[in-house]
Design a protein around this motif. Structure first.
Motif, PDB file in Angstrom:
ATOM      1  N   LEU A   6       0.838  -1.204   0.000  1.00 47.32           N
ATOM      2  CA  LEU A   6       0.000   0.000   0.000  1.00 47.32           C
ATOM      3  C   LEU A   6       0.870   1.250   0.000  1.00 47.32           C
ATOM      4  O   LEU A   6       0.610   2.199  -0.745  1.00 47.32           O
ATOM      5  CB  LEU A   6      -0.912  -0.007   1.232  1.00 47.32           C
ATOM      6  N   CYS A   7       1.911   1.235   0.836  1.00 43.78           N
ATOM      7  CA  CYS A   7       2.794   2.403   0.883  1.00 43.78           C
ATOM      8  C   CYS A   7       3.447   2.624  -0.475  1.00 43.78           C
ATOM      9  O   CYS A   7       3.526   3.758  -0.963  1.00 43.78           O
ATOM     10  CB  CYS A   7       3.865   2.216   1.948  1.00 43.78           C
ATOM     11  N   LEU A   9       2.302   1.777  -3.333  1.00 44.55           N
ATOM     12  CA  LEU A   9       1.269   2.282  -4.239  1.00 44.55           C
ATOM     13  C   LEU A   9       1.123   3.790  -4.094  1.00 44.55           C
ATOM     14  O   LEU A   9       1.166   4.545  -5.084  1.00 44.55           O
ATOM     15  CB  LEU A   9      -0.047   1.566  -3.902  1.00 44.55           C
ATOM     16  N   VAL A  10       1.000   4.223  -2.842  1.00 49.19           N
ATOM     17  CA  VAL A  10       0.801   5.658  -2.609  1.00 49.19           C
ATOM     18  C   VAL A  10       2.042   6.439  -3.021  1.00 49.19           C
ATOM     19  O   VAL A  10       1.941   7.500  -3.647  1.00 49.19           O
ATOM     20  CB  VAL A  10       0.436   5.896  -1.136  1.00 49.19           C
ATOM     21  N   SER A  13       2.243   6.718  -6.741  1.00 49.20           N
ATOM     22  CA  SER A  13       1.219   7.647  -7.229  1.00 49.20           C
ATOM     23  C   SER A  13       1.665   9.077  -6.988  1.00 49.20           C
ATOM     24  O   SER A  13       1.513   9.947  -7.864  1.00 49.20           O
ATOM     25  CB  SER A  13      -0.104   7.399  -6.509  1.00 49.20           C
ATOM     26  N   ALA A  14       2.202   9.317  -5.787  1.00 44.31           N
ATOM     27  CA  ALA A  14       2.664  10.673  -5.480  1.00 44.31           C
ATOM     28  C   ALA A  14       3.781  11.069  -6.424  1.00 44.31           C
ATOM     29  O   ALA A  14       3.802  12.198  -6.940  1.00 44.31           O
ATOM     30  CB  ALA A  14       3.132  10.735  -4.039  1.00 44.31           C
ATOM     31  N   SER A  33       0.322   0.738 -10.635  1.00 45.16           N
ATOM     32  CA  SER A  33      -0.671  -0.259 -11.014  1.00 45.16           C
ATOM     33  C   SER A  33      -0.207  -1.654 -10.675  1.00 45.16           C
ATOM     34  O   SER A  33      -0.991  -2.495 -10.217  1.00 45.16           O
ATOM     35  CB  SER A  33      -0.943  -0.198 -12.514  1.00 45.16           C
ATOM     36  N   LEU A  36      -0.642  -2.330  -7.129  1.00 45.92           N
ATOM     37  CA  LEU A  36      -2.053  -2.569  -6.853  1.00 45.92           C
ATOM     38  C   LEU A  36      -2.439  -3.986  -7.263  1.00 45.92           C
ATOM     39  O   LEU A  36      -3.176  -4.683  -6.547  1.00 45.92           O
ATOM     40  CB  LEU A  36      -2.905  -1.543  -7.606  1.00 45.92           C
TER      41      LEU A  36
END
Lengths: 165, 500, 102, 623
Positions: A6-7, A9-10, A13-14, A33, A36
């Motif tokens: 999750l980290c 992923l974030v 994205s950032a 992606s 994810l």
């Protein structure tokens, strides 16, 4: 393990929005992606994971890169300089708010009985997709049609010009 | 409740889809005539069929169909009740007139086949939305209609069209994202997505704040589609930029189906209209009425003025629904039907004027009544309807809404609603004066009346304005009372549906 | 409801925040679309984690697939629009798109 | 049964003729005239027939929920239907000549017939929703008819639409409250006491605003003088002075007799009488400073509404009867005056006082009729105006508040003075050379005026005729009114203090005028000399010139100044409120909002997100 995914992923994205180079942004998006997708595998949703990898990480990234290449010549737009700093600032604030809100919810959320009996039996994915959500498939066909025709409509001026030439 | 064995309702989705699919192939063979005929036949068939099916519904109640294919059970459950029927008939009427209008109007855009297939997909999407019984299906069909509409708004390919379409797309995408977020939270709470199970699930689960949060998300998502203030900003850009028949379709039907229908269905039948929801709906409606009307006064572009007026009229629908009383719901639903008729009429007329004169600016028009008597007459009828002058249809729905507001003791709302309608009248008088009366401009000497099919479409709609206005007791009895019954019974409707 | 769900929802919210921040502050049209994509990721995450919460991940899986298909159509339309806009304005800046106002 | 279907026919027939007239192309004027004449004649016959029928009912289920197509004919509305049909006939004849050259004559006749259809519907309706339906439809025809006039008429039409629309809206609100209170949308048989609850009083006042606003009471009157300038004179005569007044007073009478109990000397009655008195004084002062005949008549007609309100508001039988009778008489003489003004305008092209003069030899018929109507308007014995004015004053007297009588007397004096001024400057005075070749108007124009003038005399001399036939039957069935059947008893008695005071007031008005005129206008010296030689007046004149002159002069100046102050201080201020403040706020707010829509995507998205946050907050706070 999930928390790292999750980290990641974030973070990616950032990164995708803070990168100045569009190509790099698109690639960061693809990587996010993949994170994810792995997460989906781990959560027991392999088909969604496959779709995420092949379509979102694959097809969409390709689409992005095509567009970026097509518009590269003069399309460079400079973002405001402070944007990234502001992003960091607001993001940290948001994470704190998020954390406290979620913490506030712990224990306050209702406990619910597991699943409705109607669906619990449907553990076979293809059965669910084809028999339970058939209408969505019709909707998918409609959506693909809509997308195709929209794109055709938007690029029809080319054809006219080509014909004229 | 009747269970159909066949494809009765599925036709509403599949027929336009199939016709849209074969349209490009036909477009290769014949560029204009065959697509025209095929599309008009399709929409006419849908109109006739919706009325035939509707007749059965009116006599026998709710109609559900389960679809099986090659012996395999498929879960395509579509439901037609009074409310869906009302929307279905509205969609069919407007889409028929719009396709009729497009025969002459879309000549100069070219690529008619492509245009028609997008239009038909939009119709299919809206029909699907109205017939589906499941939160996620609503989202899917909403997106289908929306994606088709992005293409249609940008159909002119000019700078303004592209800009409007892009902003519309970007705002809509955010809105539908929030809708799916809401759906996922609902799923987490209830474990199901069909209306009836969600309705029961929500009332079993004690999750007031989560459900309230979902309601807010839905209100934002669908409210953006319905162009409620403050989610309205895309509408005055997108609606005027589209070709006139598409503006008519968007303003007349799309904002109501994908916005108002969804909100009404979900809030009244699934969530149940609580005090909080009712208050929020009424205030949003009131703000929309005033913001839309006040901005409309200062507009010089005729279509932009009409677009702002749509925002204002949507406000009336929500203020009526928000009262939650049967009469208010009746008024709101009646206003949906009426607004579809007169607003599409006005947009089609604006298209006729634009085609004849080449401008949409009210300053430059003037004295067109002599050159275009038919358009002037139909436009006057539409304007009077929208301003709420008896005996045209708009008057009755507004009257019902205002009576309902008084009945539920929202006196201030009633007064303000009437004030709003005075402002509406004001700017429609401005259109009438600037465009049709006033000093005839020299340049418009050679302007001619709109071509046959265009006039045909506008005349049909204008006649509908009068007919609905005069025979409104009949219309209310046949179409609106069944719909109102379903909505007014609130959540218990779905309980009964499952046999609880 | 489990804390696991809450955690995943928290991360989904963070993704939504990143997406909306991007939409609010960035100028480049393609960057804006990337923002929409990030929001979409957050939403798929929320869908799947809700399915896990209800022990019914198969249903949400099929929902996610439909969602992704729709997203692709949307994206294709948006990119086609962007290319058209680029032809008109020779730029990818959103600040060029302020013709319609008032 | 046959008579009940006639009720429906009386609504449908004019509408059918409206459609027929509308469908006849503009070029076939003769055909159109023929059809409108036939239509008007049939409507006239129908009007008389209905007046003969008196009592009929028609009830067709319409909407459910208490809303039926419910018509009821009785004395009051049969009287109005008859009067409207008579006026329609006269106006149609008159319009054949007057509206001959008008480019939009086709629309004009259509609206005329439509108006009659709606009026019949509005007065016959026995259900509130039905009445509102017709009442609001009248708004549209009023708008259309005023807009037919000159170029500026559009604005005036809009203004009247908004003002009257506001009054109608008040009425609808009042009806809504009444519905809430009684639970029925049928017109009530048992009247409600407005002092019983606050809501009842509010409802009563709102409905009164609707009724009186239609009749043109202060402060909802400002469109009438404007309309007199911009609208065709026939519209002014027929719609604004005849139909609107009749409808307004009809509803007023219904409110005060059927819907609510307005007791004598109750707060509501006092409010109405004060309103009436203020309207009289205010509007009639305004007539004093007007220099245009039509505008003057328009202000005067507003003042006359004041008399009707004063009479009916006094809540005494004689007052109410006087108010209704005054309404009838006012339509006669004010209609006659407006039509005369139309006749003058038809020949000379203007109604400004300073451009006219010496028409007495050129237009003798118009002159005679004008004078008769003017005298009736002043309330001079034995014309009809006298009788009704006396009845109103007696009504005011019975309440015990003499101050209202004084207001009425002042009004009488002012009417006399301004009427004299008008007649003098138009028909006497110095001849204008440009007007030397004009002739009397055609017979079709003078005929309606002559009919109206004759009716003024007949209703005055044989006043028991209209009172017994028209006014008294209205009170059958109302307790407290039966014993008062002898309205005529003090109606024509000239030798009672009230009547004599009125007469003195008229004389006072004449004197006021004569002095002012002799001081100010040098160009009509010849007629001032003839007045001077009257034996009685001569002494007064001498006295005045010696001592009292200054006081008169100052008084006159004071009156003029007061008139101007009222004109600029109240009338124009109200106008300013309507035009600038309301419209201005809308424009400014609109400009700000339009500025906010600046085309930036991020801005729009921020509104959406902000809206979402607010909605989340509100929903979680409320639930």
């Amino acid at each position: 393990m999930n928390i790292f995914l999750l980290c990641g992923l974030v973070c990616f994205s950032a990164l995708a929005i803070t990168m100045h180079n569009l190509l790099k942004s698109a690639i960061c998006l693809g990587v996010a992606s993949i994170f994810l997708a792995v997460l989906f595998f781990r959560m027991g949703a392999p088909y969604a994971g496959v779709f995420e990898v092949s379509i979102v990480a694959g097809l969409i990234t390709v689409l992005f890169i095509t567009t970026i290449v097509l518009t590269k010549r003069e399309g460079g737009v400079k973002e405001r300089k402070l944007t990234n700093i502001f992003f960091l600032l607001f993001f940290i604030i948001f994470i704190m708010i998020d954390f406290f809100v979620m913490k506030g919810f712990i224990g306050n959320l209702p406990n619910m009985p597991v699943g409705s009996p109607n669906l619990a039996e449907n553990n076979n994915f293809s059965k669910v997709l084809w028999q339970y959500r058939t209408l969505d498939l019709v909707g998918q066909i409609c959506a693909i049609f809509a997308g195709v025709f929209s794109v055709l409509a938007l690029f029809r001026a080319d054809k006219k010009e080509n014909n004229n030439e | 409740m009747t269970n159909g064995e066949g494809e009765l309702l599925f036709v509403f989705i599949v027929l336009p889809l199939v016709v849209a699919g074969i349209m490009p192939l036909i477009g290769k063979l014949s560029k204009k005539v065959v697509p025209d005929i095929l599309t008009n036949l399709t929409t006419f068939f849908l109109l006739a069929y919706s009325i035939i099916v509707g007749k059965q519904i009116i006599f026998s109640g709710i109609y559900t169909t389960k679809f099986s294919w090659f012996g395999e059970p498929m879960n395509i459950s579509l439901t037609l009740d009074g409310f869906s029927l009302l929307m279905l008939v509205t969609i069919s009427i407007v889409s028929f007139c719009v396709t009729l209008f497009s025969i002459d109007y879309m000549e100069h855009y070219g690529h008619k086949a492509n245009y028609y297939s997008l239009l038909l997909i939009m119709i299919a999407g809206m029909n699907g939305l109205v017939l589906s019984t499941d939160l996620f299906s609503i989202y899917v069909f909403l997106e289908v209609a929306a994606i088709a509409s992005y293409g249609l708004v940008a159909y002119g390919l000019g700078h303004n069209e592209l800009e409007a379409s892009f902003k519309y797309l970007m705002l809509s995408a955010v809105a539908s994202g929030f809708i799916v977020l809401g759906i996922s939270i609902i799923f987490a709470c209830t474990g199901s997505l069909t209306f009836s199970e969600v309705a029961i699930g929500i009332h079993l689960v004690n999750a007031k704040y989560l459900v309230g949060f979902c309601a807010a998300l839905f209100l934002m998502g669908f409210g953006l589609k319905a162009a409620l203030v403050p989610f309205h900003a895309w509408l005055p850009d997108a609606h005027p930029s589209a070709p006139a028949p598409i503006s008519a379709m968007l303003s007349g039907v799309l904002i109501k189906v994908s916005g108002a229908y969804a909100i009404i269905r979900i809030f009244l039948n699934v969530f149940g209209l609580t005090y909080a929801l009712s208050t929020v709906l009424m205030y949003l409606g009131l703000i929309s009425i005033f913001v839309g009307a006040i901005i409309a006064i200062g507009q010089n572009d005729m279509k932009r003025m009409l677009a702002y007026s749509s925002i204002s009229q949507i406000g009336y629908i929500f203020i009526g629904i928000g009262t939650g009383s049967p009469l208010g719901i009746l008024g709101g639903l009646f206003h949906i039907l009426n607004h579809a008729v007169f607003k599409s009429l006005l947009f089609l007329n604006s298209g006729a004027i634009e085609q004849a004169t080449g401008t949409r600016e009210l300053d430059k028009m003037g004295g067109l009544a002599k050159q275009m008597p038919l358009t002037a007459t139909t436009n006057a009828i539409g304007s009077l309807s929208v301003a709420g002058i008896p005996p045209f249809n708009g008057f009755w729905s507004k009257l019902l809404i205002i009576i309902a507001l008084v009945q539920t003791q929202h006196y201030a709302f009633a007064v303000l609603a009437v004030l709003g309608s005075v402002i509406t009248l004001w700017y429609y008088l401005i259109i009438q004066r600037n465009a049709f009366f006033g000093k005839p401009e020299e340049i418009w000497k050679n302007v001619k009346e709109a071509p046959f099919w265009m006039s045909c479409a506008t005349v049909i709609l204008a006649l509908l304005c009068i007919v609905i206005g005069v025979t409104f007791p009949f219309v209310i009895k046949t179409f609106l009372v069944p719909a109102t019954d379903i909505l007014a019974s609130g959540v218990s409707y779905l309980y009964n549906f499952l046999g609880y | 409801m489990s804390n696991h769900w809450l955690l995943n929802m928290g991360f989904a919210a963070a993704l939504l925040f990143i997406g909306i921040f991007c939409l609010l502050t960035m100028k480049n049209l393609i960057k804006l679309l990337i923002g929409i994509e990030i929001m979409a990721k957050g939403i798929t995450l929320a869908l799947i984690t809700s399915g896990v919460e209800r022990h019914n991940v198969m249903v949400t899986q099929s929902l996610v697939i439909t969602f992704i298909v729709i997203e692709v159509s949307l994206l294709a339309t948006a990119l086609a629009l962007i290319i058209n806009i680029y032809r008109h304005t020779k730029s990818l800046s959103i600040s060029k798109l302020t013709n319609l106002k008032g | 049964m046959a008579s009940s279907t006639t009720l429906l026919i009386s609504i449908l027939l004019p509408a059918v003729f409206a459609v027929i007239v509308f469908l006849i192309p503009s070029k076939l004027r003769a055909l159109r005239n023929a059809f409108s004449l036939i239509g008007a004649a049939i409507v006239l016959c129908l009007g008389f027939y209905l007046f003969g029928v008196k009592n009929a009912e028609l009830n067709i289920p319409w909407l459910g929920m208490d809303i039926n197509f419910d018509l009821r004919l009785y004395h009051l509305n049969s009287l109005i239907i008859m009067a409207v049909s008579v006026f329609l006939f006269l106006i149609t004849i008159y319009s054949f000549v007057k509206m001959k050259e008008h480019p939009r004559a086709r629309e004009y006749y259509t609206y005329l017939f439509l108006t009659v259809a709606f009026v019949n519907g509005a007065v016959l309706a026995n259900n509130f929703v039905l009445m509102v339906f017709f009442w609001e439809s009248l708004l549209v025809t009023l708008y259309g008819l005023i807009a037919i006039g000159n170029k500026e008429a559009y604005k005036t039409a809009l203004k009247s639409f908004i003002l009257v629309g506001f009054c109608d809206f008040c009425m609808i609100l009042g009806i809504g409250i009444l519905w809430y209170l009684t639970g029925s949308l049928n017109m009530p048989l048992a009247p409600l006491d407005p002092s019983s609850s606050g809501l009842a009083a509010v409802s009563c006042v709102l409905m009164l605003i609707g009724a009186l606003g239609k009749a043109g009471v202060m402060p909802f009157h400002t469109w009438i003088p404007d309309a007199s300038k911009d609208a065709p004179v026939t519209v002014m005569a027929f719609i604004i002075t005849v139909i609107d007044k009749m409808l307004g007073i009809y509803l007023f009478v219904r409110i005060s007799l059927d819907f609510f109990v307005i007791g004598m000397n109750s707060a509501l009655s006092m409010f109405l009488m004060i309103l009436g008195a203020l309207t009289i004084i205010f509007a009639l002062f305004m007539t004093f400073v007007q220099n245009n005949l039509k505008r003057m008549l328009a202000y005067q007609s507003i003042g006359e509404v004041g008399y009707m309100i004063l009479g009916i508001g006094s809540a005494t039988p004689v007052g109410i009867a006087g108010g209704i009778f005054y309404m009838l008489n006012q339509t006669l003489f004010k209609g006659g005056l407006f039509l005369s003004a139309g006749s003058i305008e038809h020949r000379t092209g203007t109604t400004d006082f300073d451009k006219l003069g010496g028409l007495r030899n050129k237009m003798p018929l118009t002159m005679i009729c004008f004078v008769i109507c003017a005298v009736a308007c002043c309330g001079l014995w034995p014309f009809n105006g006298f009788v009704s004015e006396e009845m109103v004053m007696h009504g005011a007297k019975e309440t015990g508040y003499i101050i209202f009588m004084i207001a009425a007397w002042i009004g009488t004096a002012l009417t006399a003075a301004s009427m004299l001024k008008a007649a003098h400057s138009i028909f006497w005075g110095k001849e204008n050379k440009e007007l030397s070749k004009i002739k009397e108007s055609e017979l079709l124009i003078t005929l309606p005026i002559i009919v109206l003038a004759l009716l003024c005399i007949v209703f005055g001399v044989h006043n028991y005729l209209p009172i017994v036939m028209f006014v008294e039957p209205i009170f059958y069935g109302y307790t407290g009114f039966l014993e008062h059947s002898g309205f005529t008893a003090h109606a024509l008695n000239f030798f009672n203090p009230v009547a004599i005071t009125s007469f003195v007031c008229i004389l006072l008005g004449v004197i006021v005028y004569l002095y002012g005129w002799s001081k100010n206008s040098k160009n009509a010296a010849s007629s001032s000399e003839s007045v001077r030689s009257f034996p009685v007046l001569k002494n007064i004149y001498n006295l005045a010139e010696a001592k009292i002159f200054d006081i008169y002069d100052q008084g006159l100046k004071f009156l003029k100044v007061l008139g101007y102050i009222l004109y600029y201080g109240v009338d124009r201020v109200i106008d300013f409120m309507y035009e600038k403040i309301i419209a201005g706020t809308v424009r400014v707010v609109g400009a700000i909002l339009r500025f906010a829509h600046n085309g930036y995507y991020a801005n729009y998205l921020a509104w959406c997100i902000g809206g979402l946050i607010i909605i989340v907050a509100v929903i979680s706070l409320l639930s």
